[in-house]
Write a protein that holds these residues in place. Structure first.
Motif, PDB file in Angstrom:
ATOM      1  N   ARG A 106       0.471  -1.479  -0.106  1.00  0.00           N
ATOM      2  CA  ARG A 106       0.147  -0.350   0.078  1.00  0.00           C
ATOM      3  C   ARG A 106       0.776   1.514  -0.146  1.00  0.00           C
ATOM      4  O   ARG A 106       0.849   2.404  -0.694  1.00  0.00           O
ATOM      5  N   LYS A 107       2.221   1.467   0.592  1.00  0.00           N
ATOM      6  CA  LYS A 107       3.110   2.356   1.027  1.00  0.00           C
ATOM      7  C   LYS A 107       3.846   2.509  -0.666  1.00  0.00           C
ATOM      8  O   LYS A 107       3.605   3.725  -1.435  1.00  0.00           O
ATOM      9  N   ALA A 108       3.407   1.579  -1.536  1.00  0.00           N
ATOM     10  CA  ALA A 108       3.953   1.459  -3.216  1.00  0.00           C
ATOM     11  C   ALA A 108       2.566   2.712  -3.357  1.00  0.00           C
ATOM     12  O   ALA A 108       2.874   2.691  -5.759  1.00  0.00           O
ATOM     13  N   GLY A 109       1.542   2.569  -3.123  1.00  0.00           N
ATOM     14  CA  GLY A 109       0.801   3.485  -4.001  1.00  0.00           C
ATOM     15  C   GLY A 109      -0.774   2.259  -4.667  1.00  0.00           C
ATOM     16  O   GLY A 109      -1.345   2.986  -5.230  1.00  0.00           O
ATOM     17  N   VAL A 110      -0.493   1.746  -4.322  1.00  0.00           N
ATOM     18  CA  VAL A 110      -1.888   0.151  -4.834  1.00  0.00           C
ATOM     19  C   VAL A 110      -2.732   0.240  -3.845  1.00  0.00           C
ATOM     20  O   VAL A 110      -2.370   0.140  -3.310  1.00  0.00           O
ATOM     21  N   ASP A 111      -3.457   0.212  -5.193  1.00  0.00           N
ATOM     22  CA  ASP A 111      -4.436   0.039  -3.965  1.00  0.00           C
ATOM     23  C   ASP A 111      -5.240  -1.373  -3.162  1.00  0.00           C
ATOM     24  O   ASP A 111      -4.479  -1.734  -3.384  1.00  0.00           O
ATOM     25  N   GLN A 188       8.357  -6.907  -6.631  1.00  0.00           N
ATOM     26  CA  GLN A 188       7.931  -5.439  -7.562  1.00  0.00           C
ATOM     27  C   GLN A 188       7.224  -4.029  -7.680  1.00  0.00           C
ATOM     28  O   GLN A 188       7.190  -3.748  -8.260  1.00  0.00           O
ATOM     29  N   TYR A 189       6.188  -4.203  -6.219  1.00  0.00           N
ATOM     30  CA  TYR A 189       5.813  -3.296  -6.234  1.00  0.00           C
ATOM     31  C   TYR A 189       6.503  -1.891  -5.578  1.00  0.00           C
ATOM     32  O   TYR A 189       6.243  -0.906  -5.075  1.00  0.00           O
ATOM     33  N   HIS A 190       8.022  -2.750  -5.188  1.00  0.00           N
ATOM     34  CA  HIS A 190       8.620  -1.512  -3.935  1.00  0.00           C
ATOM     35  C   HIS A 190       9.443  -0.061  -5.165  1.00  0.00           C
ATOM     36  O   HIS A 190      10.481   0.404  -4.749  1.00  0.00           O
ATOM     37  N   HIS A 191       9.673  -0.789  -6.279  1.00  0.00           N
ATOM     38  CA  HIS A 191      10.161   0.392  -7.494  1.00  0.00           C
ATOM     39  C   HIS A 191       9.043   1.505  -7.969  1.00  0.00           C
ATOM     40  O   HIS A 191       8.222   0.598  -8.374  1.00  0.00           O
TER      41      HIS A 191
END
Length: 191
Positions: A106-111, A188-191
């Motif tokens: 969620r910190k990475a901006g994912v819904d 993958q969501y950390h970048h």
């Protein structure tokens, strides 16, 4: 032909004493953006490293330990039996394991919905293996199930069971990451 045109553009800039930054061009920008990711082993199946697997396992271990300890404390405080307390501890281990992963995605901006699906897919096998090993060690350790929170046996058995679970679960995570699953997806969501 394209190269000749680009070469002429560069020659033109050199004559004028100016140089245009071409890093935003599609052919240059993608390469520059991707070059910093050469050491990320989880993005491509087959390239899982032990360090990444250990990091993923430590992440799961953190959530499991929080859930296990909290479950034991609550079960003991409520005067529950071993089986009820163990079920609560396992449920809380899954909850906190998923929550830690969900938080980072969620910190990475994912819904939320996508993040929840990724967390469930990434952590279920890892947490399940960890809980099976962890609770198996405690169940087989003589007297550990009956030890109270104030007993050194309880804490010693818990620490040892989590250490064994870490050692057994790390190769599982390495295998999953090597196939582009588990924490390879989270990464993958950390970048």
């Amino acid at each position: 032909m394209k190269r000749d045109t680009q070469h002429e553009q560069h020659s033109h800039h050199e004559r004028d004493g100016q140089h245009t930054d071409h890093s935003q061009r599609v052919d240059h920008g993608e390469h520059a953006a991707h070059s910093g990711h050469a050491d990320h082993t989880g993005r491509h199946p087959g390239k899982a490293g032990w360090a990444m697997a250990a990091q993923a396992t430590l992440h799961c271990l953190t959530g499991c330990a929080i859930g296990e300890i909290l479950g034991m404390v609550i079960g003991t405080a409520l005067g529950w039996g071993n089986m009820e307390t163990m079920v609560l501890a396992i449920a809380l281990a899954f909850f906190f394991g998923y929550t830690l992963t969900l938080r980072s995605i969620r910190k990475a901006g994912v819904d939320f919905r996508t993040a929840l699906r990724v967390a469930l897919a990434a952590d279920t096998l890892s947490i399940a293996v960890m809980e099976l090993i962890d609770n198996g060690v405690i169940a087989l350790w003589p007297g550990a199930m009956d030890a109270s929170l104030s007993d050194a046996l309880f804490w010693g058995a818990l620490v040892l069971s989590l250490a064994v679970a870490f050692v057994v679960t790390t190769p599982v995570n390495k295998w999953m990451i090597g196939r582009g699953k588990g924490h390879a997806v989270v990464h993958q969501y950390h970048h």
